[in-house]
Write a protein that holds these residues in place. Structure first.
Motif, PDB file in Angstrom:
ATOM      1  N   SER A  17     -35.621   9.759  -0.133  1.00 28.81           N
ATOM      2  CA  SER A  17     -36.008   9.269   1.182  1.00 28.81           C
ATOM      3  C   SER A  17     -35.757  10.333   2.248  1.00 28.81           C
ATOM      4  N   ARG A  18     -36.230  10.081   3.452  1.00 29.63           N
ATOM      5  CA  ARG A  18     -36.068  11.041   4.542  1.00 29.63           C
ATOM      6  C   ARG A  18     -34.609  11.246   4.914  1.00 29.63           C
ATOM      7  N   ASP A  19     -33.757  10.222   4.677  1.00 32.47           N
ATOM      8  CA  ASP A  19     -32.327  10.373   4.950  1.00 32.47           C
ATOM      9  C   ASP A  19     -31.559  10.758   3.683  1.00 32.47           C
ATOM     10  N   ASN A  20     -32.285  11.420   2.727  1.00 37.64           N
ATOM     11  CA  ASN A  20     -31.677  12.027   1.535  1.00 37.64           C
ATOM     12  C   ASN A  20     -30.970  11.025   0.621  1.00 37.64           C
ATOM     13  N   VAL A  21     -31.588   9.881   0.418  1.00 39.37           N
ATOM     14  CA  VAL A  21     -31.086   8.879  -0.518  1.00 39.37           C
ATOM     15  C   VAL A  21     -32.026   8.848  -1.721  1.00 39.37           C
ATOM     16  N   SER A  22     -31.455   8.920  -2.930  1.00 42.09           N
ATOM     17  CA  SER A  22     -32.252   8.903  -4.155  1.00 42.09           C
ATOM     18  C   SER A  22     -32.456   7.459  -4.621  1.00 42.09           C
TER      19      SER A  22
ATOM     20  N   ARG B  74     -44.623   9.003  -4.355  1.00 42.47           N
ATOM     21  CA  ARG B  74     -43.472   9.865  -4.044  1.00 42.47           C
ATOM     22  C   ARG B  74     -43.603  10.509  -2.667  1.00 42.47           C
ATOM     23  N   SER B  75     -44.786  11.025  -2.355  1.00 41.97           N
ATOM     24  CA  SER B  75     -44.946  11.752  -1.100  1.00 41.97           C
ATOM     25  C   SER B  75     -44.884  10.837   0.117  1.00 41.97           C
ATOM     26  N   VAL B  76     -45.488   9.650   0.024  1.00 45.84           N
ATOM     27  CA  VAL B  76     -45.492   8.738   1.168  1.00 45.84           C
ATOM     28  C   VAL B  76     -44.105   8.151   1.409  1.00 45.84           C
ATOM     29  N   LEU B  77     -43.443   7.684   0.351  1.00 45.76           N
ATOM     30  CA  LEU B  77     -42.123   7.082   0.519  1.00 45.76           C
ATOM     31  C   LEU B  77     -41.092   8.115   0.972  1.00 45.76           C
ATOM     32  N   GLY B  78     -41.306   9.385   0.628  1.00 42.45           N
ATOM     33  CA  GLY B  78     -40.392  10.430   1.068  1.00 42.45           C
ATOM     34  C   GLY B  78     -40.391  10.636   2.572  1.00 42.45           C
ATOM     35  N   GLN B  79     -41.374  10.068   3.269  1.00 41.25           N
ATOM     36  CA  GLN B  79     -41.449  10.189   4.718  1.00 41.25           C
ATOM     37  C   GLN B  79     -40.685   9.083   5.440  1.00 41.25           C
ATOM     38  N   TYR B  80     -40.133   8.143   4.687  1.00 41.55           N
ATOM     39  CA  TYR B  80     -39.441   6.998   5.292  1.00 41.55           C
ATOM     40  C   TYR B  80     -37.963   7.019   4.921  1.00 41.55           C
ATOM     41  N   GLU B  81     -37.165   6.393   5.780  1.00 40.31           N
ATOM     42  CA  GLU B  81     -35.746   6.236   5.486  1.00 40.31           C
ATOM     43  C   GLU B  81     -35.538   5.011   4.595  1.00 40.31           C
TER      44      GLU B  81
ATOM     45  N   LEU C  26     -45.407   0.055   4.155  1.00 41.01           N
ATOM     46  CA  LEU C  26     -45.463   1.073   3.104  1.00 41.01           C
ATOM     47  C   LEU C  26     -46.664   0.852   2.186  1.00 41.01           C
ATOM     48  N   ASN C  27     -46.911  -0.408   1.817  1.00 41.59           N
ATOM     49  CA  ASN C  27     -48.068  -0.719   0.968  1.00 41.59           C
ATOM     50  C   ASN C  27     -49.374  -0.254   1.609  1.00 41.59           C
ATOM     51  N   GLU C  28     -49.513  -0.534   2.900  1.00 40.18           N
ATOM     52  CA  GLU C  28     -50.735  -0.151   3.603  1.00 40.18           C
ATOM     53  C   GLU C  28     -50.879   1.358   3.699  1.00 40.18           C
ATOM     54  N   SER C  29     -49.769   2.058   3.920  1.00 42.72           N
ATOM     55  CA  SER C  29     -49.825   3.522   4.021  1.00 42.72           C
ATOM     56  C   SER C  29     -50.266   4.142   2.700  1.00 42.72           C
ATOM     57  N   ILE C  30     -49.691   3.662   1.599  1.00 49.01           N
ATOM     58  CA  ILE C  30     -50.054   4.191   0.282  1.00 49.01           C
ATOM     59  C   ILE C  30     -51.512   3.866  -0.048  1.00 49.01           C
ATOM     60  N   GLN C  31     -51.936   2.645   0.271  1.00 48.47           N
ATOM     61  CA  GLN C  31     -53.319   2.252  -0.008  1.00 48.47           C
ATOM     62  C   GLN C  31     -54.310   3.114   0.762  1.00 48.47           C
ATOM     63  N   ASP C  32     -54.032   3.386   2.039  1.00 45.37           N
ATOM     64  CA  ASP C  32     -54.934   4.205   2.851  1.00 45.37           C
ATOM     65  C   ASP C  32     -55.098   5.601   2.257  1.00 45.37           C
ATOM     66  N   VAL C  33     -53.993   6.210   1.851  1.00 44.04           N
ATOM     67  CA  VAL C  33     -54.049   7.556   1.280  1.00 44.04           C
ATOM     68  C   VAL C  33     -54.839   7.554  -0.029  1.00 44.04           C
ATOM     69  N   LEU C  34     -54.545   6.585  -0.912  1.00 44.85           N
ATOM     70  CA  LEU C  34     -55.245   6.503  -2.190  1.00 44.85           C
ATOM     71  C   LEU C  34     -56.738   6.243  -2.001  1.00 44.85           C
ATOM     72  N   ASP C  35     -57.065   5.340  -1.100  1.00 46.53           N
ATOM     73  CA  ASP C  35     -58.458   4.946  -0.906  1.00 46.53           C
ATOM     74  C   ASP C  35     -59.296   6.120  -0.414  1.00 46.53           C
ATOM     75  N   LYS C  36     -58.728   6.927   0.477  1.00 43.81           N
ATOM     76  CA  LYS C  36     -59.468   8.082   1.000  1.00 43.81           C
ATOM     77  C   LYS C  36     -59.700   9.124  -0.087  1.00 43.81           C
ATOM     78  N   GLN C  37     -58.699   9.355  -0.939  1.00 51.67           N
ATOM     79  CA  GLN C  37     -58.812  10.405  -1.943  1.00 51.67           C
ATOM     80  C   GLN C  37     -59.659   9.982  -3.142  1.00 51.67           C
ATOM     81  N   THR C  38     -59.684   8.677  -3.449  1.00 50.70           N
ATOM     82  CA  THR C  38     -60.477   8.214  -4.593  1.00 50.70           C
ATOM     83  C   THR C  38     -61.920   7.891  -4.214  1.00 50.70           C
ATOM     84  N   ASP C  39     -62.246   7.956  -2.938  1.00 52.66           N
ATOM     85  CA  ASP C  39     -63.612   7.649  -2.506  1.00 52.66           C
ATOM     86  C   ASP C  39     -64.618   8.605  -3.154  1.00 52.66           C
ATOM     87  N   GLN C  40     -64.239   9.877  -3.330  1.00 51.18           N
ATOM     88  CA  GLN C  40     -65.147  10.845  -3.955  1.00 51.18           C
ATOM     89  C   GLN C  40     -65.362  10.563  -5.433  1.00 51.18           C
ATOM     90  N   TRP C  41     -64.522   9.713  -6.013  1.00 49.76           N
ATOM     91  CA  TRP C  41     -64.697   9.324  -7.421  1.00 49.76           C
ATOM     92  C   TRP C  41     -65.432   7.994  -7.563  1.00 49.76           C
TER      93      TRP C  41
END
Length: 215
Positions: A74-79, A116-123, A134-149
């Protein structure tokens, strides 16, 4: 002549079986003509010319895919260990077959790295308290990148956020300290209100000395 008749029937049946394909309502066939994309066919009965045309079946139903547990810092260095589930479906069969080798595998790998990358931006507190965000943030990123597929990611749900024992104890201590702080604040506010009431009473008694004798 007696042998030729049954042989012809067998040949005709074999040709019919090879020529005609049946695609179900939720299936589409991506057809290639001499190696080049020809068209998307289906559902229902379609004709494929053997040797000249090849078909790849594509399932259009929503796929439920588990994202394996990922180690996240996480952003506050918690595993923490986080797993999730994603829901997606093929919207464009042509893109899903031509633009990516294996769209199921590609979507799975992309979901793991995005988690991993999206959750690493949050505490840690945000991970535990703001699941919907968090669910919405991950979905937005995935949806944009998979649109070309030709893939549409319809939903992402984080299932578990697991902490180690030492972190659980630390959070318990933090929660206990927070409750003690609130108790002290409430006690201090009560003392302040009592003092204000006493000051108000003293002011009234000072203005009317006889009131003290009556009391």
């Amino acid at each position: 002549m007696d042998i030729i008749g049954p042989a012809l029937i067998v040949i005709v049946l074999a040709v019919v079986l090879v020529l005609f394909r049946v695609l179900r309502e939720y299936q589409r066939g991506v057809v290639f003509l001499l190696g080049r994309f020809y068209k998307v066919k289906g559902p229902g009965l379609i004709i494929i010319i053997p040797g000249i045309q090849q078909m790849v079946r594509v399932d259009l139903r929503t796929v439920t895919m588990d994202v394996p547990t990922q180690d996240v810092i996480s952003r506050d260095n918690v595993s923490v260990k986080v797993n999730a589930v994603i829901y997606f479906r093929v919207m464009d069969p042509q893109k899903a077959i031509i633009n990516v080798e294996d769209y199921n595998m590609a979507t799975s790998q992309l979901a793991q790295t995005t988690l991993r990358s999206v959750l690493g931006q949050y505490e840690l507190d945000q991970m535990l308290a703001s699941r919907e965000q968090l669910n919405e943030s991950i979905q937005d990123v995935l949806d944009k990148q998979t649109d070309q597929w030709g893939i549409k990611v319809s939903n992402v749900e984080i299932k578990h956020v697991d902490l180690n024992e030492s972190m659980i104890r630390a959070i318990a201590k933090q929660a206990e300290a927070e409750r003690e702080r609130r108790a002290k604040v409430i006690h201090a506010m009560g003392e302040r209100e009592a003092a204000e009431k006493l000051l108000e009473a003293a002011t009234i008694l000072a203005q009317q000395p006889q009131a003290l004798q009556l009391r």
